[in-house]
Scaffold this active site. Structure first.
Site, PDB file in Angstrom:
ATOM      1  N   ASP A  29     -48.108  67.052  75.245  1.00 32.97           N
ATOM      2  CA  ASP A  29     -47.973  66.574  76.618  1.00 32.97           C
ATOM      3  C   ASP A  29     -48.885  67.363  77.564  1.00 32.97           C
ATOM      4  OD1 ASP A  29     -46.243  64.876  78.436  1.00 32.97           O
ATOM      5  OD2 ASP A  29     -45.796  66.843  79.299  1.00 32.97           O
ATOM      6  N   GLU A  87     -51.304  76.130  58.120  1.00 27.83           N
ATOM      7  CA  GLU A  87     -50.374  76.865  57.245  1.00 27.83           C
ATOM      8  C   GLU A  87     -49.633  75.891  56.330  1.00 27.83           C
ATOM      9  OE1 GLU A  87     -47.733  78.924  59.914  1.00 27.83           O
ATOM     10  OE2 GLU A  87     -49.339  80.216  60.679  1.00 27.83           O
TER      11      GLU A  87
HETATM   12  C1  NOJ Z   1     -46.747  62.923  80.459  1.00 27.41           C
HETATM   13  C2  NOJ Z   1     -45.535  62.191  79.995  1.00 27.41           C
HETATM   14  O1  NOJ Z   1     -45.932  61.088  79.225  1.00 27.41           O
HETATM   15  C3  NOJ Z   1     -44.777  61.795  81.241  1.00 27.41           C
HETATM   16  O2  NOJ Z   1     -43.726  60.918  80.946  1.00 27.41           O
HETATM   17  C4  NOJ Z   1     -44.304  63.050  81.919  1.00 27.41           C
HETATM   18  O3  NOJ Z   1     -43.705  62.697  83.157  1.00 27.41           O
HETATM   19  C5  NOJ Z   1     -45.436  64.019  82.197  1.00 27.41           C
HETATM   20  N1  NOJ Z   1     -46.332  64.142  81.090  1.00 27.41           N
HETATM   21  C6  NOJ Z   1     -44.908  65.399  82.511  1.00 27.41           C
HETATM   22  O4  NOJ Z   1     -44.368  66.012  81.385  1.00 27.41           O
END
Ligand code: NOJ
Ligand code: CA
Length: 559
Positions: A221, A271
């Protein structure tokens, strides 16, 4: 080998290390997938209960959006504990059962790692709040004194992605205002300080925790935001929002140092046998995206170019050429995405006039601009066949195989996305793409669970239900099944050749071995070339592909 040539890794049957290169990855948003205990919230046993469905659909992997303990300030992307399952979604034992069931039918599992921020309920953040300014506990996050004589101004002009300032001021135990902390998203999502080695170690432990449980890969993310320039004085945000520099000079995003983190992660991936895989969710200047996809880094990166393109022949073709060339520069394969939990579903996008302001349209409850639902679905079916014929890996979002539209008219009272609150009710946010799936035409919550669902499903979702579509050759579900089955049978090297069509609105490409994909982006029919039609998004009559449709053909006779 010239850098523009794709670098194909030889498949190694022992380790299956290249499974991800041309995989179909199905995104599950766990709270909206299937609810086994009737509490209205989808859960891990719900995913396990539908492994048969996913195997029949023909996907190679499941990416699970966060299922960790969370107060849901941002739909689970505010993680309380990275190494556990939210109690309302199940247990680690349930998770292990899911991995076992998926692996038993050859489906891989990818989990979402959220390294830019924790939740404000994470044990580290609680400790930071209870500790003094300058303490080791605060140094895991980004705390600063405010500006101005009384510190009442934020430390910098940085803004939150969800609206408002990226800084929130603490109120100390005695009621006096304290330091500020950074959150590029909601205030409940404090940003971690990746200058701190402890943060690095913590995430490597988390990566190993899931890999040891059999997880095959990670979706990372906000992968471009971890390495920030936190040197004093904090720099101002760039003048042009949304346009990132191509030299890595932004104070927050896509800085070169972020790749040092992923080199460490790569060592962890290696790993394991086969090495674990990863895909970056990284918003950078397009030409820097491939840096995340290097074999010494995460290995693959999302591009959202197809998702952002209009349903247009020239745009689609340009996106494909650019993305294939980019991925090839680092020996990765390209990714393709039409929908996910953050955007208006593509069956709806394609039914609105090009250029529609989707946020504004949602604010009209979908009444502002006329939506042509039939056209949206027609184009969605054509677009997914185009996407599935491309070299690289395709990411599907749960429910798109049912042709689900965006639920644009969710009432204000049920909205949960922080965007709604943080924009002071001027943007509805993403809930309309997260409405629980309809499994059965009849019954409570269309078979999602035995009770209601955490977001209301629209009346009339019966027609989209899985049990309505199964066995109906004209249904979108059967189109996906047949396309995925055929894709698997025809899968080939990661190249394509364009074939001239003499029509600017018709795109034709062929993959090695003679797998042809023809798409009409306009409304006029097109006479297909000779060949066997293997799958079509709309009926082909007398060799004519209708407008807004795709067909796959092969050169050789069907067996
Ligand atoms: C991207 C994620 O897909 C989204 O849903 C989220 O709000 C933001 N990153 C923050 O984590
Ligand atoms: Ca449940």
């Amino acid at each position: 080998m010239p850098s523009s040539e794709p670098v194909l890794l030889a498949p190694d049957p022992k380790t299956d290390a290249t499974w991800w290169r041309q995989a179909v990855v199905y995104q599950v948003y766990p709270r909206s997938f299937a609810d086994t205990n009737g509490d209205g919230v989808g859960d891990i046993p719900g995913v396990t209960s539908r492994i048969g469905y996913l195997a029949e659909l023909g996907v190679d992997a499941i990416w699970l959006s966060p299922f960790y303990p969370s107060a849901l300030a941002d739909g689970g992307y505010d993680v309380d504990d990275y190494r556990d399952v939210a109690p309302e979604l199940g247990t680690l034992t349930d998770f292990d059962a899911l991995v076992g069931a998926a692996h038993a039918v050859g489906i891989k599992i990818v989990v979402d790692i959220v390294p830019n921020h924790t939740s404000d309920r994470h044990v580290w953040f609680r400790e930071a709040l209870a500790s003094a300014p300058g303490s080791a506990a605060r140094n895991r996050y980004v705390f600063r004194d405010g500006q101005g004589p009384d510190g009442s101004l934020p430390p910098s002009d940085w803004t939150s992605h969800f609206g408002g300032p990226a800084w929130t001021r603490l109120v100390d135990a005695d009621g006096t205002p304290g330091q500020w902390y950074l959150h590029l998203f909601a205030p409940e999502q404090p940003d971690l300080n990746w200058d701190n080695p402890e943060v690095h170690e913590e995430f490597k432990t988390t990566l190993r925790f899931w890999a040891d449980r059999g997880v095959d890969g990670y979706r990372v993310d906000v992968a471009h935001a971890l390495a920030k320039d936190l040197s004093e004085p904090l720099r101002s945000k760039p003048e042009t929002p949304g346009v990132l520099p191509t030299d890595g000079s932004d104070p927050l995003f896509d800085r070169d140092a972020v790749h040092e983190i992923y080199a460490e992660w790569r060592a962890v991936f290696e790993e394991y046998d086969p090495p674990r895989t990863a895909v970056a969710e990284a918003f950078s200047a397009p030409e820097r995206r491939a840096l995340y996809a290097r074999p010494t880094g995460l290995g693959q990166a999302f591009n959202f170019d197809l998702l952002k393109a209009d349903f247009d022949a020239t745009e689609f073709r340009e996106v494909v050429e650019f993305c294939l060339a980019q991925a090839a520069t680092v020996g990765s394969s390209s990714t393709w995405v039409l929908s996910n939990h953050d955007v208006v579903r593509h069956a709806t996008r394609y039914g609105l006039p090009a250029g529609t302001d989707l946020d504004a349209w949602l604010m009209t409850d979908g009444r502002g601009t006329v939506l042509d639902e039939a056209q949206g679905l027609r184009r969605a079916r054509a677009a997914v066949m185009f996407m599935l014929a491309l070299p690289g890996s395709a990411y599907l979002y749960q429910g798109e195989e049912l042709g689900l539209p965006e639920v644009a008219d969710l009432a204000a009272e049920v909205l949960q996305d922080p965007i709604w609150l943080r924009t002071l009710h001027t943007k509805k946010g993403r809930d309309g793409s997260r409405v629980p799936l309809p499994w059965t035409a009849e019954g409570e919550s269309y078979g999602f669970g035995s009770g209601s669902s955490w977001l209301p499903q629209p009346a009339g979702w019966s027609d989209a239900a899985v049990d309505r579509q199964v066995g109906d050759d004209a249904s979108t579900l059967e189109l996906y099944r047949s396309a995925l089955r055929t894709r698997r049978a025809l899968q080939t090297e990661e190249t394509l050749d364009w074939v001239e069509t003499g029509r600017p609105d018709v795109v034709h490409f062929v993959r090695p071995g003679g797998w042809h994909c023809v798409t009409t982006f306009g409304t006029e029919p097109y006479a297909l070339p000779a060949g066997v039609v293997r799958v079509a998004s709309a009926p082909v009559v007398d060799g004519q592909l209708p407008g807004e449709a795709s067909a796959w053909l092969t050169d050789w006779p069907q067996d």
